[in-house]
Design a protein around this motif. Structure first.
Motif, PDB file in Angstrom:
ATOM      1  N   VAL A   1       0.834  -1.197   0.000  1.00 39.59           N
ATOM      2  CA  VAL A   1       0.000   0.000   0.000  1.00 39.59           C
ATOM      3  C   VAL A   1       0.873   1.253   0.000  1.00 39.59           C
ATOM      4  O   VAL A   1       0.562   2.249  -0.667  1.00 39.59           O
ATOM      5  CB  VAL A   1      -0.951  -0.001   1.219  1.00 39.59           C
ATOM      6  N   GLU A   2       1.977   1.224   0.750  1.00 41.64           N
ATOM      7  CA  GLU A   2       2.860   2.383   0.811  1.00 41.64           C
ATOM      8  C   GLU A   2       3.447   2.721  -0.561  1.00 41.64           C
ATOM      9  O   GLU A   2       3.716   3.878  -0.864  1.00 41.64           O
ATOM     10  CB  GLU A   2       3.991   2.121   1.811  1.00 41.64           C
ATOM     11  N   ASP A   3       3.673   1.683  -1.388  1.00 41.68           N
ATOM     12  CA  ASP A   3       4.256   1.919  -2.702  1.00 41.68           C
ATOM     13  C   ASP A   3       3.212   2.321  -3.741  1.00 41.68           C
ATOM     14  O   ASP A   3       3.523   3.040  -4.698  1.00 41.68           O
ATOM     15  CB  ASP A   3       4.988   0.659  -3.193  1.00 41.68           C
ATOM     16  N   GLU A   4       1.975   1.857  -3.570  1.00 45.97           N
ATOM     17  CA  GLU A   4       0.954   2.058  -4.594  1.00 45.97           C
ATOM     18  C   GLU A   4       0.098   3.306  -4.378  1.00 45.97           C
ATOM     19  O   GLU A   4      -0.520   3.798  -5.303  1.00 45.97           O
ATOM     20  CB  GLU A   4       0.032   0.835  -4.657  1.00 45.97           C
ATOM     21  N   LYS A   5       0.035   3.812  -3.162  1.00 42.54           N
ATOM     22  CA  LYS A   5      -0.881   4.921  -2.900  1.00 42.54           C
ATOM     23  C   LYS A   5      -0.370   6.202  -3.548  1.00 42.54           C
ATOM     24  O   LYS A   5       0.835   6.437  -3.642  1.00 42.54           O
ATOM     25  CB  LYS A   5      -1.051   5.127  -1.395  1.00 42.54           C
ATOM     26  N   PRO A   6      -1.264   7.069  -4.031  1.00 39.78           N
ATOM     27  CA  PRO A   6      -0.865   8.358  -4.602  1.00 39.78           C
ATOM     28  C   PRO A   6      -0.237   9.252  -3.537  1.00 39.78           C
ATOM     29  O   PRO A   6      -0.565   9.171  -2.351  1.00 39.78           O
ATOM     30  CB  PRO A   6      -2.179   8.944  -5.126  1.00 39.78           C
ATOM     31  N   LYS A   7       0.650  10.129  -3.953  1.00 39.93           N
ATOM     32  CA  LYS A   7       1.340  11.009  -3.003  1.00 39.93           C
ATOM     33  C   LYS A   7       0.396  12.007  -2.350  1.00 39.93           C
ATOM     34  O   LYS A   7       0.609  12.432  -1.221  1.00 39.93           O
ATOM     35  CB  LYS A   7       2.461  11.761  -3.719  1.00 39.93           C
ATOM     36  N   GLU A   8      -0.668  12.377  -3.062  1.00 39.48           N
ATOM     37  CA  GLU A   8      -1.575  13.367  -2.472  1.00 39.48           C
ATOM     38  C   GLU A   8      -2.359  12.813  -1.293  1.00 39.48           C
ATOM     39  O   GLU A   8      -2.971  13.572  -0.528  1.00 39.48           O
ATOM     40  CB  GLU A   8      -2.554  13.897  -3.530  1.00 39.48           C
ATOM     41  N   VAL A   9      -2.353  11.492  -1.102  1.00 35.45           N
ATOM     42  CA  VAL A   9      -3.071  10.905   0.034  1.00 35.45           C
ATOM     43  C   VAL A   9      -2.467  11.386   1.349  1.00 35.45           C
ATOM     44  O   VAL A   9      -3.180  11.595   2.340  1.00 35.45           O
ATOM     45  CB  VAL A   9      -3.036   9.364  -0.068  1.00 35.45           C
TER      46      VAL A   9
ATOM     47  N   LEU B   1      -3.971  14.578   2.921  1.00 28.77           N
ATOM     48  CA  LEU B   1      -5.361  14.597   3.368  1.00 28.77           C
ATOM     49  C   LEU B   1      -5.436  14.591   4.888  1.00 28.77           C
ATOM     50  O   LEU B   1      -4.474  14.229   5.570  1.00 28.77           O
ATOM     51  CB  LEU B   1      -6.104  13.375   2.811  1.00 28.77           C
ATOM     52  N   PRO B   2      -6.568  14.979   5.466  1.00 25.55           N
ATOM     53  CA  PRO B   2      -6.763  14.841   6.914  1.00 25.55           C
ATOM     54  C   PRO B   2      -6.647  13.385   7.343  1.00 25.55           C
ATOM     55  O   PRO B   2      -6.793  12.468   6.533  1.00 25.55           O
ATOM     56  CB  PRO B   2      -8.182  15.389   7.130  1.00 25.55           C
ATOM     57  N   ALA B   3      -6.386  13.180   8.636  1.00 26.79           N
ATOM     58  CA  ALA B   3      -6.098  11.835   9.133  1.00 26.79           C
ATOM     59  C   ALA B   3      -7.237  10.856   8.842  1.00 26.79           C
ATOM     60  O   ALA B   3      -7.007   9.743   8.359  1.00 26.79           O
ATOM     61  CB  ALA B   3      -5.810  11.890  10.631  1.00 26.79           C
ATOM     62  N   SER B   4      -8.465  11.265   9.123  1.00 22.02           N
ATOM     63  CA  SER B   4      -9.590  10.344   8.932  1.00 22.02           C
ATOM     64  C   SER B   4      -9.764   9.978   7.457  1.00 22.02           C
ATOM     65  O   SER B   4      -9.954   8.808   7.104  1.00 22.02           O
ATOM     66  CB  SER B   4     -10.870  10.978   9.480  1.00 22.02           C
ATOM     67  N   GLU B   5      -9.675  10.985   6.568  1.00 22.79           N
ATOM     68  CA  GLU B   5      -9.834  10.716   5.154  1.00 22.79           C
ATOM     69  C   GLU B   5      -8.654   9.901   4.614  1.00 22.79           C
ATOM     70  O   GLU B   5      -8.835   9.018   3.750  1.00 22.79           O
ATOM     71  CB  GLU B   5      -9.935  12.045   4.391  1.00 22.79           C
ATOM     72  N   ARG B   6      -7.453  10.179   5.130  1.00 22.42           N
ATOM     73  CA  ARG B   6      -6.274   9.436   4.668  1.00 22.42           C
ATOM     74  C   ARG B   6      -6.396   7.955   4.993  1.00 22.42           C
ATOM     75  O   ARG B   6      -6.134   7.091   4.145  1.00 22.42           O
ATOM     76  CB  ARG B   6      -5.019  10.021   5.313  1.00 22.42           C
ATOM     77  N   HIS B   7      -6.802   7.634   6.199  1.00 25.23           N
ATOM     78  CA  HIS B   7      -6.934   6.227   6.577  1.00 25.23           C
ATOM     79  C   HIS B   7      -8.065   5.542   5.815  1.00 25.23           C
ATOM     80  O   HIS B   7      -8.002   4.348   5.512  1.00 25.23           O
ATOM     81  CB  HIS B   7      -7.146   6.107   8.085  1.00 25.23           C
ATOM     82  N   LYS B   8      -9.092   6.300   5.491  1.00 25.62           N
ATOM     83  CA  LYS B   8     -10.189   5.734   4.705  1.00 25.62           C
ATOM     84  C   LYS B   8      -9.708   5.365   3.308  1.00 25.62           C
ATOM     85  O   LYS B   8     -10.014   4.278   2.788  1.00 25.62           O
ATOM     86  CB  LYS B   8     -11.344   6.737   4.639  1.00 25.62           C
ATOM     87  N   ARG B   9      -8.933   6.264   2.686  1.00 23.85           N
ATOM     88  CA  ARG B   9      -8.407   5.994   1.350  1.00 23.85           C
ATOM     89  C   ARG B   9      -7.432   4.815   1.361  1.00 23.85           C
ATOM     90  O   ARG B   9      -7.418   3.980   0.451  1.00 23.85           O
ATOM     91  CB  ARG B   9      -7.714   7.252   0.815  1.00 23.85           C
ATOM     92  N   ILE B  10      -6.588   4.755   2.385  1.00 28.36           N
ATOM     93  CA  ILE B  10      -5.626   3.652   2.483  1.00 28.36           C
ATOM     94  C   ILE B  10      -6.347   2.329   2.663  1.00 28.36           C
ATOM     95  O   ILE B  10      -5.974   1.299   2.071  1.00 28.36           O
ATOM     96  CB  ILE B  10      -4.640   3.909   3.638  1.00 28.36           C
TER      97      ILE B  10
END
Length: 478
Positions: A189-197, A200-209
């Motif tokens: 996940v660390e390699d595939e996620k977009p950099k803009e993630v 994001l705010p903490a709650s939204e970031r964890h949701k996207r991850i």
């Protein structure tokens, strides 16, 4: 004598490692406070033993060495069956915050009490009866924290299940277990996620991850993607020492600690000469003061760095950068030699130097795991003697000797010339002394520059690890 010193110093390192590693494993969610309190008392132990020796008033130095050898050994033997990993991650209690606050209060009281006692004994001729009273009060303050485990052992306080649900696997996951493929997907996940993630705010970031991880798991199960196998642990996972040695993060911590703690230890080693060069007669006051500030720096470094990571999910090394900036300012005060500069410089250097030894172990355990934490911690402690050897033994001593020789020539004092090895060995003349702020001006400015470089290294580490801290502590906040 060299063999005895070697055995004694390494024995102290072993006790330090055993206590520190065990307590960090028992309180993984309070690493900053635990490390700060332990390292703080380790730094203050010399002042405590000195007070005990003053009370007993041994007639010779051999008795002092005997007390230092036997006393700590008796304490270690008595506690060796108590200090051990006990699964503290399953013992989180809602009252932990109040317990640490209580211990911090005791630490502040102890520091203030020792400061007052040491200054009083240095400035006033205190009777032996009063020294005994001071020491008894000291023992009472040291015993006060035992109230917390005794109280908790008789209470039925429930665990903080909310914290356990966030940071521990659920029972059904423990029974089923994670497959190796799931672990690999999690690291992918660390390699595939977009950099803009990461922005994001903490709650939204964890949701996207979580969404990305679910997609990867589903695709891997259907055979739509082939997940590449990772070649080693990622930040926050358990590293061995050999695995950590090839990581830039470890060397950033090491050289930042070498420059920061090495410059602080240079001041501690030369504090007597520094105070004498500025015209102070009683140098013991500054030695006592810097030990107290060192203690408060260790306790405060653990406390404030824990606030940074817990409340703001920001990397702990930012606290180390602040400590190094404080030390840089303290070195400037020593270099300028202004009125009262010794007091301010001692305060800033003591606080900054002590903070290193609360922040670095906690940060290393967060980035490289707890499984091999003992080996990692002791490797990082090599930076302390290395910095002292280079900065104090080479830079500071050579500059001081050069300035002392200059002043000796200006006052037309002929230098001591040794015509043979034996005349140098048995010379009784004292080495030339240096007076004025010029004696340590260049040394202090060099040390200040080293602290600034160390702060830059810490900021680089902050930039490299902010995603890891956001994932670990941001998740616990949400």
């Amino acid at each position: 004598m060299c063999i005895l010193i070697f055995v004694g110093n390494n024995g102290e390192t072993y006790f330090n490692t055993a206590a520190l590693v065990s307590c960090v494993q028992n309180f993984p969610k309070s690493r900053g406070p635990v490390v700060g309190i332990l390292k703080g008392f380790a730094g203050l132990s010399g002042a405590i033993l000195t007070q005990i020796y003053t009370m007993i008033n041994f007639p010779d130095q051999a008795a002092l060495i005997f007390m230092v050898a036997v006393g700590p050994a008796m304490v270690v033997v008595a506690l060796m069956f108590i200090i051990r990993p006990v699964g503290g991650h399953r013992q989180v209690r809602p009252s932990d915050g109040l317990s640490f606050t209580f211990i911090y209060s005791v630490c502040l009281l102890l520091a203030a009490y020792l400061m007052g006692v040491m200054l009083l004994e240095d400035l006033v001729d205190v009777s032996h009866t009063l020294i005994i009273i001071f020491t008894v009060i000291l023992f009472l303050i040291l015993v006060v924290p035992v109230v917390i485990p005794v109280k908790l052992s008789f209470s039925d306080e429930p665990k903080d299940l909310a914290v356990e649900e966030v940071l521990l696997p659920k029972p059904e996951q423990q029974e089923a277990g994670k497959s190796e493929q799931d672990e690999v997907i999690f690291s992918e996940v660390e390699d595939e996620k977009p950099k803009e993630v990461d922005l994001l705010p903490a709650s939204e970031r964890h949701k996207r991850i979580a969404q990305l991880q679910a997609k990867l798991c589903q695709a891997a199960a259907e055979g739509a993607v082939r997940v590449k196998r990772r070649r080693g642990p990622h930040r926050g996972e358990d590293f061995t020492l050999m695995q950590a040695l090839i990581k830039a993060d470890l060397w950033l911590i090491f050289f930042s600690l070498l420059l920061g703690s090495g410059s602080g230890l240079t001041v501690i080693d030369n504090l007597g000469q520094m105070s004498q060069s500025l015209g102070y007669d009683n140098t013991h006051i500054f030695v006592s003061m810097i030990s107290i500030w060192n203690f408060l720096g260790r306790v405060g470094g653990g406390y404030f760095s824990e606030i940074i990571v817990r409340d703001y999910a920001y990397p702990r090394p930012i606290a180390m950068a602040v400590a190094q900036l404080v030390m840089a300012v303290g070195h400037v005060f020593f270099a300028m030699g202004w009125p009262g500069a010794m007091y301010i410089g001692t305060l800033l250097i003591g606080l900054g130097y002590g903070a290193h030894w609360a922040i670095v172990p906690a940060a290393a355990s967060e980035l490289f795991g707890l499984k091999k934490f003992g080996a990692l911690y002791n490797f990082l402690t090599l930076a302390n003697p290395a910095g002292s050897l280079i900065f104090s033994g080479v830079i500071a001593s050579s500059i001081y000797d050069r300035e002392a020789e200059k002043q000796a020539h200006q006052h037309h004092i002929p230098p001591q010339i040794s015509v043979s090895i034996f005349s140098g060995m048995f010379a009784v003349d004292e080495p030339p002394k240096c007076e004025g702020s010029i004696c340590f001006f260049l040394t202090s400015m060099i040390m200040s520059g080293f602290c600034i470089i160390a702060g830059v290294l810490s900021l680089i580490l902050v930039n490299r690890t902010k995603t890891v801290y956001a994932n670990i502590y941001g998740k616990s906040r949400t």
